[in-house]
Design a protein around this motif. Structure first.
Motif, short mmCIF file in Angstrom:
data_model
loop_
_atom_site.label_atom_id
_atom_site.label_comp_id
_atom_site.label_asym_id
_atom_site.label_seq_id
_atom_site.Cartn_x
_atom_site.Cartn_y
_atom_site.Cartn_z
N ARG A 13 28.37 -0.68 44.85
CA ARG A 13 28.03 -1.96 45.48
C ARG A 13 28.61 -3.15 44.72
NH1 ARG A 13 23.21 1.06 45.96
NH2 ARG A 13 22.11 -0.13 44.36
N TYR A 15 30.95 -6.11 43.50
CA TYR A 15 31.77 -7.07 44.24
C TYR A 15 32.95 -7.41 43.36
CZ TYR A 15 33.11 -11.27 46.81
OH TYR A 15 33.79 -12.22 47.54
N PRO A 17 36.55 -8.06 44.49
CA PRO A 17 37.72 -8.21 45.36
C PRO A 17 38.97 -8.69 44.64
CG PRO A 17 36.26 -10.08 45.64
CD PRO A 17 35.56 -9.11 44.73
N LYS A 22 35.50 -1.89 39.62
CA LYS A 22 34.05 -1.85 39.80
C LYS A 22 33.39 -1.18 38.61
CE LYS A 22 34.10 -1.70 44.84
NZ LYS A 22 33.56 -1.01 46.02
N VAL A 40 29.93 -8.63 39.46
CA VAL A 40 30.06 -9.52 40.61
C VAL A 40 31.11 -10.56 40.25
CG1 VAL A 40 28.87 -11.15 42.14
CG2 VAL A 40 27.64 -9.16 41.24
#
Length: 131
Positions: A13, A15, A17, A22, A40
């Motif tokens: 999960r 984030y 981009p 990750k 994140v």
């Protein structure tokens, strides 16, 4: 293995981009409860939140301030250690002998401790005698 499984699950999960990298982390509080976090990222790269910081924030927000075990996982060729800032954050809430398991999705692991990750850590003792 529940701690590493929690880190692996939350990693999905993350984030990420901008980097595509990750990371998942999980810490076990003194109560035995597991708290997890993922990285994140932010468009103002590298202004983001590390997985370890997220797990610690969830632990503290849940009312605990003592961690007794840490797991971090990433998709890399070798186990990825926490960044310097997260090492200090882990040291704030764990003891030098707190076990840390670093892992890859491929199954490689490295068992270490907070003290080994951050020798000579800055702590409350350094603040004594200040005015």
């Amino acid at each position: 293995m529940a701690l590493l499984d929690a880190a692996r699950e939350v990693r999905e999960r993350a984030y990420a981009p901008y980097s595509g990298f990750k990371v998942g982390a999980a810490v076990r509080g003194a109560s035995g409860r597991i708290y997890h976090g993922c990285n994140v990222e932010n468009v103002a790269y590298p202004e983001g939140t590390c997985a370890e910081a997220g797990a610690i924030a969830l632990m503290v927000a849940s009312g605990e301030t003592d961690l007794i075990e840490v797991a971090v996982i990433a998709d890399s060729s070798g186990p990825v250690p926490p960044c310097g800032g997260c090492r200090q954050k882990l040291a704030e809430f764990g003891r030098a002998d707190t076990p840390v398991l670093l892992a890859t999705l491929g199954g490689a692991t490295l068992a270490t401790t907070i003290g080994e990750l951050l020798p000579g850590r800055f702590d409350i003792s350094h603040l004594s005698g200040t005015e």
